[in-house]
Structures are given as C-alpha cells and as structure tokens.
Design a protein around this motif. Structure first.
Motif, mmCIF file in Angstrom:
data_model
loop_
_atom_site.group_PDB
_atom_site.id
_atom_site.type_symbol
_atom_site.label_atom_id
_atom_site.label_comp_id
_atom_site.label_asym_id
_atom_site.label_seq_id
_atom_site.Cartn_x
_atom_site.Cartn_y
_atom_site.Cartn_z
ATOM 1 N N GLY A 299 4.933 3.601 7.182
ATOM 2 C CA GLY A 299 6.086 4.445 7.491
ATOM 3 C C GLY A 299 7.259 3.636 8.010
ATOM 4 O O GLY A 299 8.423 3.940 7.749
ATOM 5 N N GLU A 300 6.912 2.572 8.708
ATOM 6 C CA GLU A 300 7.932 1.731 9.334
ATOM 7 C C GLU A 300 8.772 1.028 8.264
ATOM 8 O O GLU A 300 9.998 1.030 8.304
ATOM 9 C CB GLU A 300 7.184 0.715 10.184
ATOM 10 C CG GLU A 300 8.013 -0.075 11.154
ATOM 11 C CD GLU A 300 7.139 -1.169 11.772
ATOM 12 O OE1 GLU A 300 7.679 -2.208 12.124
ATOM 13 O OE2 GLU A 300 5.898 -0.951 11.858
ATOM 14 N N LYS A 301 8.054 0.423 7.299
ATOM 15 C CA LYS A 301 8.759 -0.334 6.271
ATOM 16 C C LYS A 301 9.171 0.530 5.096
ATOM 17 O O LYS A 301 10.007 0.140 4.282
ATOM 18 C CB LYS A 301 7.871 -1.474 5.774
ATOM 19 C CG LYS A 301 7.535 -2.469 6.875
ATOM 20 C CD LYS A 301 6.852 -3.704 6.321
ATOM 21 C CE LYS A 301 6.506 -4.655 7.462
ATOM 22 N NZ LYS A 301 5.094 -5.048 7.444
ATOM 23 N N GLY A 302 8.550 1.704 4.992
ATOM 24 C CA GLY A 302 8.911 2.613 3.915
ATOM 25 C C GLY A 302 8.435 2.161 2.545
ATOM 26 O O GLY A 302 9.102 2.398 1.545
ATOM 27 N N HIS A 303 7.276 1.490 2.514
ATOM 28 C CA HIS A 303 6.719 1.165 1.195
ATOM 29 C C HIS A 303 5.192 1.202 1.239
ATOM 30 O O HIS A 303 4.585 1.330 2.306
ATOM 31 C CB HIS A 303 7.214 -0.203 0.710
ATOM 32 C CG HIS A 303 6.864 -1.327 1.641
ATOM 33 N ND1 HIS A 303 7.713 -2.392 1.858
ATOM 34 C CD2 HIS A 303 5.782 -1.552 2.416
ATOM 35 C CE1 HIS A 303 7.135 -3.209 2.724
ATOM 36 N NE2 HIS A 303 5.979 -2.724 3.071
ATOM 37 N N TYR A 304 4.606 1.106 0.026
ATOM 38 C CA TYR A 304 3.157 1.064 -0.071
ATOM 39 C C TYR A 304 2.738 -0.390 -0.169
ATOM 40 O O TYR A 304 3.371 -1.174 -0.875
ATOM 41 C CB TYR A 304 2.650 1.778 -1.325
ATOM 42 C CG TYR A 304 3.031 3.227 -1.415
ATOM 43 C CD1 TYR A 304 2.239 4.206 -0.836
ATOM 44 C CD2 TYR A 304 4.177 3.615 -2.114
ATOM 45 C CE1 TYR A 304 2.573 5.543 -0.942
ATOM 46 C CE2 TYR A 304 4.522 4.946 -2.228
ATOM 47 C CZ TYR A 304 3.720 5.916 -1.643
ATOM 48 O OH TYR A 304 4.058 7.225 -1.744
ATOM 49 N N LEU A 305 1.654 -0.751 0.542
ATOM 50 C CA LEU A 305 1.157 -2.115 0.478
ATOM 51 C C LEU A 305 -0.315 -2.083 0.067
ATOM 52 O O LEU A 305 -1.112 -1.307 0.598
ATOM 53 C CB LEU A 305 1.267 -2.781 1.852
ATOM 54 C CG LEU A 305 0.562 -4.150 1.965
ATOM 55 C CD1 LEU A 305 1.296 -5.204 1.148
ATOM 56 C CD2 LEU A 305 0.459 -4.570 3.418
ATOM 57 N N CYS A 306 -0.626 -2.929 -0.922
ATOM 58 C CA CYS A 306 -2.042 -3.056 -1.281
ATOM 59 C C CYS A 306 -2.631 -4.161 -0.409
ATOM 60 O O CYS A 306 -2.150 -5.288 -0.415
ATOM 61 C CB CYS A 306 -2.215 -3.404 -2.751
ATOM 62 S SG CYS A 306 -3.964 -3.610 -3.158
ATOM 63 N N PRO A 307 -3.678 -3.855 0.364
ATOM 64 C CA PRO A 307 -4.224 -4.828 1.312
ATOM 65 C C PRO A 307 -4.961 -5.987 0.635
ATOM 66 O O PRO A 307 -5.214 -6.999 1.267
ATOM 67 C CB PRO A 307 -5.203 -3.998 2.149
ATOM 68 C CG PRO A 307 -5.617 -2.891 1.240
ATOM 69 C CD PRO A 307 -4.433 -2.597 0.378
ATOM 70 N N CYS A 308 -5.287 -5.835 -0.640
ATOM 71 C CA CYS A 308 -6.095 -6.887 -1.280
ATOM 72 C C CYS A 308 -5.245 -8.083 -1.703
ATOM 73 O O CYS A 308 -5.506 -9.213 -1.328
ATOM 74 C CB CYS A 308 -6.840 -6.337 -2.478
ATOM 75 S SG CYS A 308 -8.113 -5.159 -2.005
ATOM 76 N N HIS A 309 -4.216 -7.846 -2.520
ATOM 77 C CA HIS A 309 -3.443 -8.984 -3.044
ATOM 78 C C HIS A 309 -1.944 -8.838 -2.810
ATOM 79 O O HIS A 309 -1.135 -9.356 -3.567
ATOM 80 C CB HIS A 309 -3.729 -9.189 -4.531
ATOM 81 C CG HIS A 309 -5.193 -9.265 -4.838
ATOM 82 N ND1 HIS A 309 -5.908 -8.185 -5.309
ATOM 83 C CD2 HIS A 309 -6.094 -10.266 -4.702
ATOM 84 C CE1 HIS A 309 -7.178 -8.521 -5.461
ATOM 85 N NE2 HIS A 309 -7.313 -9.777 -5.096
ATOM 86 N N ASP A 310 -1.601 -8.034 -1.798
ATOM 87 C CA ASP A 310 -0.214 -7.914 -1.351
ATOM 88 C C ASP A 310 0.760 -7.368 -2.377
ATOM 89 O O ASP A 310 1.929 -7.765 -2.410
ATOM 90 C CB ASP A 310 0.303 -9.269 -0.834
ATOM 91 C CG ASP A 310 -0.532 -9.764 0.329
ATOM 92 O OD1 ASP A 310 -1.138 -8.895 1.009
ATOM 93 O OD2 ASP A 310 -0.599 -10.985 0.548
ATOM 94 N N SER A 311 0.335 -6.478 -3.238
ATOM 95 C CA SER A 311 1.307 -5.785 -4.101
ATOM 96 C C SER A 311 2.093 -4.823 -3.230
ATOM 97 O O SER A 311 1.524 -4.135 -2.389
ATOM 98 C CB SER A 311 0.587 -4.973 -5.180
ATOM 99 O OG SER A 311 -0.020 -5.819 -6.099
ATOM 100 N N LEU A 312 3.408 -4.794 -3.469
ATOM 101 C CA LEU A 312 4.257 -3.834 -2.742
ATOM 102 C C LEU A 312 4.797 -2.819 -3.726
ATOM 103 O O LEU A 312 5.172 -3.155 -4.849
ATOM 104 C CB LEU A 312 5.441 -4.557 -2.101
ATOM 105 C CG LEU A 312 5.254 -5.221 -0.751
ATOM 106 C CD1 LEU A 312 6.587 -5.809 -0.277
ATOM 107 C CD2 LEU A 312 4.732 -4.214 0.270
#
Lengths: 607, 185
Positions: free
Chosen positions: B123-136
């Motif tokens: 919510g802070e950054k306003g994006h989705y992050l994949c925890p495995c390989h850092d896809s934003l």
C-alpha cells in the motif's frame, strides 16, 4: 559402434561381467528343474517395477488408502491391470518359493558346503511372507483390515512383551494412520531392501559353490547361455502368461469395501497361503494352557516356529547318515500338513452358510461403494462416509435392528435373513406404492399377515370393517373409482420408483384426489386429506408416504397426526431417542426406495 | 567372447544360433511386459483436465470492497476434484480486487505470471511485488520494472457485478512463463 563398446568395456570391464554371468557352468546339461531361482528373480523384479508405479498413486492413511487404491483400480489408465499383475505375481512368488525349496531339498542342494546359501534362501522365504502380510493391509479394505487385525492381535499373545510388541507393529494402540505408514514403509522400503541384499548374497554363494547337479548327470556340461537361459526364460514367460491371464480373467485384484472398525466383517480371511495357519489356530484356543503357556502361543508361535526350525536345521541334519531321508520326510510332512489344513479351511467355509451370506453381502457393499464414489465423488472424510450416508447400505441394517422384530421386508428382516417368529406388523416392502395399497384395500388381504394380520387393528378397527364390508361390496364403477383413489394416494408419496407412472397418470391422479376428498368414498370421514377436519382422527393422508410423512411417523406414530391414542405397539423412535434424525432419514429413504442409482445418473447425463 | 564353448563343440552351429535368437527375443518380451503395464499408469495424468473452467464465483460484496481504488486480496472458493476427493467450497486461489468511484471493479489473479509465486500488494509503494524474483507490477497489473523476469502483466480476470453489490469473478489460472496468456487446461 564397436569403438564405443570398446571404450565402455575399457572403462567398466562389462564384457567380462557378461561373460561370467552367461558362461556359468551347468554340470550335466540344462534342465527344467533348475528354473525356479530365475523365475523367482523375475517375479521379484516384476514386483519392484509394478510396486514402484503403484507407489506413485498410493496414499497411506486412514482416509486415503482405500480411496487411492479405488482410484488406481477404477479411474487410472491400466490401473486395474497393474494392480492385478502385482497381486497375482505375489501369489505366484509364494508358490515358486515352495517349488524352489522342494527342488533344493529333493536334490540335496542344501548340504555342505551350501548351508549358508540355504539359510539365506529360508530368510528370503520369510521376507517374502512378510511382504505378503504387509501388502494385504495396504488397500485398507474390510478383508485386509480384519485379516491383518487378527494377525497382529496374535502377536499380542506373545508372553511378557506381547502388548508392547503389538503396539510396535501397528504403530500405536489402535489401527490407524501409523499402522498404514509403518506397513507401507516395511512393504515398499525395508523388506525389498533386505531382499535385494539377500538375493545378492544368495546368488554370490550360488556362484561360489556352483550348481548342484541332479544325479545321475544326463549330458555333458554346458554353459548357462543359451540352453539353461532358454529354459529359464520359457519358465518366466509361463509365469507371466499365468499372471496376465488371471488378471484379465478376474479383471484384476479384488478391492473390498473400505475398512470399518465399527462394522463386523464375518468374511475376514487371510490370503490362501496363510489359510492353513488360520485353520490351525482353531485347534489352539487361548482359553486353555499347556506347560504354562496358553494354547494360542503354541499354535501361533511355537508350532510354526518348530516347523521353520526343522527346515533351518536341514543342512546340519543332512550330515547324518539318514539325514537326507529325514529331511525329505520333513518336507513331505510339511507339505501334507499345509495341504490338509488348507483344504480343511476351505471345506469348512464352503459348508458355512453364514460365511457365504457374509461374503455375498460384502461383495454387494464393495460394488455399492464404488458406484457411490463414481456418482458423488469421495468426501475428504473418506469413502466410509459414502456408505454411512447411503440409505441402500444402512436402511436394511437399521430395519433388521429396530423394525424386524414386528415388521418384515419382503418376508425377511431387511438383510435377507429369515425371522423365526411370525410377523406381527405389516410387511413394508413397497410401502405406499400402488401395489402395496391395492393389497391393503383388498378385503381378502387386509387382515393377512402381510398387512394388519398381526396387529390389534385386525380385530377391531373402522378401517378393517370398511374394507371388509364396504369395499367387498363394491360394484364395477366403485372399483374403478377406488383404483383412481389409490393412484392419487400413492402419488402423495412421490416415490422415486413411481415417478414415470405418476407423471403418465397425472390426469387420473387429479381425479382420484378429488374422489378421495369426496364424501362418497368415505375416506375423509376419518382421515384428513388436504383439509383441517377436527373430527377426523385417523392418520392424516396429506402427503401420505412422503419423506416428511414417513419420517414423522417413525419418529412418533402416536402423534395425533397419525394413530394418536390408538397406536398399537410401535415405539416413537424420535421421541424416545432410539434413533437420531439421520438414522430415521436413512430408514425412510430406504423404505421409499430413495437412493442414488447409477441408472438415474446415466439418464440425466444423456438426455 | 570367442572361446569355443562346449555347446558350440557339440551342437550344429545353426541350431545353436536359432536357440540363441529365440532366447534373446523371449528374454526381451519377459523384460518389457511388466514395464509396459506400469507405463499406462505413469502416463495417466496426461488425460486429466483442469477443473478450473467454470462459471463466475461470488468473491465478495461491495461492503467488503470500499470504492477507493485500493486493491484488496480475496480468497476464491470453489468446488474442486482432487484425484478421488470431491471438495465443496474450498479455497482454490486468490485475487486482487479494486473498486473505483464509478463502482467499476477489476480483478487480477494473485499468482505471478513468471513462476507462479503469490504477489503481494504494498500500500505504501502502490505496487505489487513478487517475493520470489522481484517482479514489480503497477496498480493495473502491468509490468513496472525493466528488469522484471515476468514475461507478461498480472493476469486480469473477468468481473461481473450482480444484484448491485455482489462481485463475481471468473477465476482462471494461466500457464506461467509465457508471453501470451494461455489458460491451464
């Protein structure tokens, strides 16, 4: 190509190995009597291959063992074939082991210097027996469950350590997840691992001492390849053909209904090759003692232990002058004993009527649970739930237990057993169907044992008087009207077995309903029928025979909706808390013929 | 391999050759059949089809999804068949739902199109992050970092609003690792 093989040979020396393997000397020429060891190796390899594939689909736990085997057997490609091959090869392995042992003993191949090889062979025999015992439980069906339970309970009679030993074997105090996990680990890991080690040792020792030729030697010596290999391969092929034939003939191994610790299983029997021990135990009751040990210890442990001991001692006894003859005697005695007791066990079962009934019932239940699994899928609680919630399975049991002391179902107790005492309440097969009601309204039949004959209503009731006086005097017109009334009344039940007839006769049923309510037919003088008549105190015919009506009736027949104070002897099963709602529902559904059927599912699937 | 064996010395070579050939063929048959029986069972999964294609599923109501455009994660419940078991109404996956001021709802499958890990929304950054390989991924699901290992944007799912406030989603899984959105069959 040759360069590649040369390279491989240089690095591994495989040619010498192959040469060694194939050029083993066969003294006196190739003979059919030497094939047993090879067929056993072949059978074992087959078990390892099929077993590993079964392993990929099997799931050992209380709620998934039977279910996964069901899935292998009935849903997976070639699953029944694979399971059948594994099952029948196991049977043949036992047979081949006995043949191998016979050949070794008869030919004197156990004598010095081959004692150790003989003992590794006996150890292999024991390990294969253990494989059979553990494998029998894995499908977790009634047969395997109860037979294994007997085997492990016997371990509990071991003096001193019995109770702990049993806990160790079954992985706890009761049969459950850990029993399966343990048996599976033994069956697929520990035992095959030990067997592989022992086979390596067995073959090494065999090569070290060479083949014991049957005397006199028929021919000059030959190498193993190709003459003896030919005999061995043909024998393996014969085993394979027999296994595949049996698998196709019986459509694979049997799978009984899922293990149910709460449901007695009278058809519990071990595999055929343990039947002699099963029979033997009957002569050694645990209630008696000999030399301070109870007889079961003698029958289940000491006696079989002695038999094994005699076999193990063969190489030592063989050194004695008459030793070989003694050993042949032991072998013949052992086989004779095995044969006689196996025959006795089967002969007794064949003559045992209640065993035969139990077997038929078990087969029927096994078919039913597969049908249910296919129609409804299996819930997470396991396939047993399907049977517990199935009216066709539970109805007859509930009827036999709670109803059959007075009622009958098609003349029997619901389960198919005859009842000694005469019926004292109506036969409920086809209750509320047109046929049943037609008989009830028949002046000839109403006080027969099939209907009110055994009840107090036979002597004094308005209904009986009405049928015997009024109905008996009906003319053709009135009889035709009665037929319509009966169709209308039967339609109130909305029986699944009558859906087609009820739909086809919709107009007649509408007319019949009107007639039933009309004062000319006199029904509503006593009965309510889609009305509220305070004076009508006979059973309410609104929704007669429907699920709700029948369940409420079983719950409390003395309710004012039904017989009220005139109720004869029938207990109020719900009021008195004899049966819970689920049981009454199952009984009701079964009496109404209301259960899931494969035919119905097929109809809805293909419109 | 060429030492003269006793057999070769006594038998005519032709008969010996025939016997060797037959023995070799029979050995092959005996060796292959058990393996063949197992192969069918091993390849059984090939014929299995994904249970996913079904109608839309009720995921939430407007009361649980404020109209502020912020994504919220919901579990999706459906009936599933797992080999022999039939499950009623169990969690089969997760979606991110967003409702705008105009009550328009969008849905994204929470599983990353790269390798199938479950993405989380910050919510802070306003994006989705994949925890495995850092896809934003940005709010609308599109790839947000140039170094993203994901070959495509987060998988959008069809949404229907029924009875004014019920959010129904046609839940589907797609094969990870491809540029195109290929449904799992």
């Amino acid at each position: 190509m040759k360069a590649l093989f040369d390279w491989l040979d240089n690095r591994t020396g495989y040619r010498r190995l192959v040469h060694e393997a194939l050029n083993e000397n066969v003294p006196g020429g190739a003979r059919w009597r030497y094939v047993w060891g090879s067929t056993l190796t072949f059978a074992f390899v087959m078990q390892v291959i099929t077993g590993c594939v079964l392993w990929m689909a099997y799931n050992p736990s209380n709620q998934t063992a039977w279910e996964s085997v069901y899935y292998i057997q009935h849903e997976m490609w070639g699953g029944w074939l694979l399971r059948g091959i594994h099952h029948y090869t196991a049977q043949f392995m036992t047979l081949l082991l006995v043949l191998h042992l016979m050949q070794v003993v008869i030919d004197g191949a156990y004598k010095a210097p081959r004692e150790v090889n003989f003992w590794t062979g006996i150890a292999l025999l024991m390990l294969v027996m253990a494989l059979s015992l553990t494998g029998y439980l894995l499908p977790w069906d009634q047969k395997g469950f109860w037979a294994s339970k007997v085997a492990t309970s016997i371990s509990a009679v071991t003096p001193v350590i019995g109770a702990d030993l049993q806990k160790l074997i079954i992985g706890g105090t009761e049969y459950g997840h850990h029993t399966l996990s343990r048996f599976f680990a033994l069956h697929a890991g520990v035992l095959p691992g030990l067997i592989i080690l022992l086979i390596v040792g067995h073959v090494y020792l065999f090569r070290r001492h060479g083949l014991t030729a049957k005397q006199p030697r028929r021919n000059r010596d030959v190498p193993f390849w190709p003459d003896q290999v030919f005999c061995d391969v043909v024998a393996c092929l014969a085993v394979l053909a027999a296994v595949v034939f049996l698998t196709f003939w019986t459509h694979g191994a049997e799978l009984g209904s899922p293990a149910d610790p709460a449901e007695q299983y009278e058809a519990a029997r071990p595999e055929w090759y343990f039947m002699f021990l099963f029979e033997l135990l009957k002569y050694f009751p645990a209630s008696k003692t000999f030399l301070g040990l109870n007889l079961e210890v003698w029958g289940a442990m000491i006696l079989p232990g002695l038999m094994v001991g005699l076999i193990v001692a063969m190489p030592l006894v063989g050194n004695w002058k008459l030793g070989h003859r003694f050993n042949l005697g032991v072998l013949a005695l052992g086989l004779g004993f095995f044969g006689v007791f196996t025959w006795l066990a089967y002969a007794k079962d064949g003559a045992n009527a209640s065993f035969q009934v139990a077997k038929v019932a078990a087969d029927r239940q096994a078919e039913r649970v597969v049908e249910l699994a296919r129609l409804k899928g299996i819930p997470a609680t396991g396939a047993l739930t399907l049977l517990r919630e199935d009216p066709l399975t539970q109805g007859p049991k509930l009827f036999a237990q709670h109803c059959a002391s007075c009622h009958r179902f098609d003349g029997h107790d619901g389960l198919g057993n005859p009842v000694k005492d005469p019926a004292s309440a109506p036969d409920l097969k086809g209750f509320a169907t047109r046929e049943w009601l037609t008989g009830f309204l028949d002046p000839e039949k109403i006080i027969s044992a099939h209907y009110y004959g055994g009840t107090k209503f036979a002597k004094s009731s308005k209904m009986v008087r009405f049928v015997q006086k009024d109905v008996a005097g009906y003319g053709a017109d009135q009889k035709a009207m009665l037929v319509k009334v009966l169709k209308a009344l039967s339609a109130e039940a909305a029986l699944p077995v009558q859906v087609v007839a009820d739909t086809a006769d919709a107009a007649v049923i509408t007319a019949g309903k009107a007639l039933l309510a009309h004062e000319d037919m006199r029904c509503t003088e006593c009965h309510k029928f889609h009305n509220t008549d305070e004076d009508a105190d006979a059973p309410n015919l609104t929704g007669y025979g429907s699920r709700d009506w029948l369940a409420a009736f079983i719950g409390n027949p003395a309710h004012e909706r039904f017989y009220g104070e005139r109720n004869d002897r029938m207990p109020a099963f719900a009021e008195e808390k004899t049966l819970d709602g689920q049981a009454i529902g199952l009984l009701t559904d079964w009496l109404r013929g209301d259960w899931v059927r494969a035919e119905d599912a097929a109809k809805t699937a293909s419109p | 391999m060429h030492d003269p064996s006793p057999t070769e010395a006594t038998n005519p070579p032709r008969r010996n050759f025939l016997k060797q050939t037959i023995t070799a063929i029979l050995s092959a048959v005996v060796g292959i059949v058990p393996g063949l029986a197992g192969l069918l069972v091993i390849f059984d999964p090939i014929k299995r089809k994904s249970a996913a294609p079904g109608g839309a599923l009720l995921v939430t109501r407007f009361a649980g999804l404020p109209a502020d455009g912020v994504p919220r994660r919901f579990q999706v419940f459906a009936d599933r068949v797992d080999a022999w078991n039939t499950y009623k109404n169990i969690a089969v996956g997760a979606v991110y739902l967003r409702r705008g001021q105009d009550n328009h709802v969008t849905a994204l499958n929470a599983s990353c199109p790269h390798a199938g890990c479950s993405v989380s929304y910050s919510g802070e950054k306003g994006h989705y992050l994949c925890p495995c390989h850092d896809s934003l991924f940005s709010l609308d699901g599109t790839i947000a970092n140039t170094s993203s290992p994901s070959p495509r944007a987060l998988d959008a799912l069809e949404v229907e609003v029924r009875n004014e406030n019920e959010v129904w989603v046609k839940f589907r899984n797609f094969q990870p690792g491809h540029k195109e959105k290929l449904p799992v069959v």
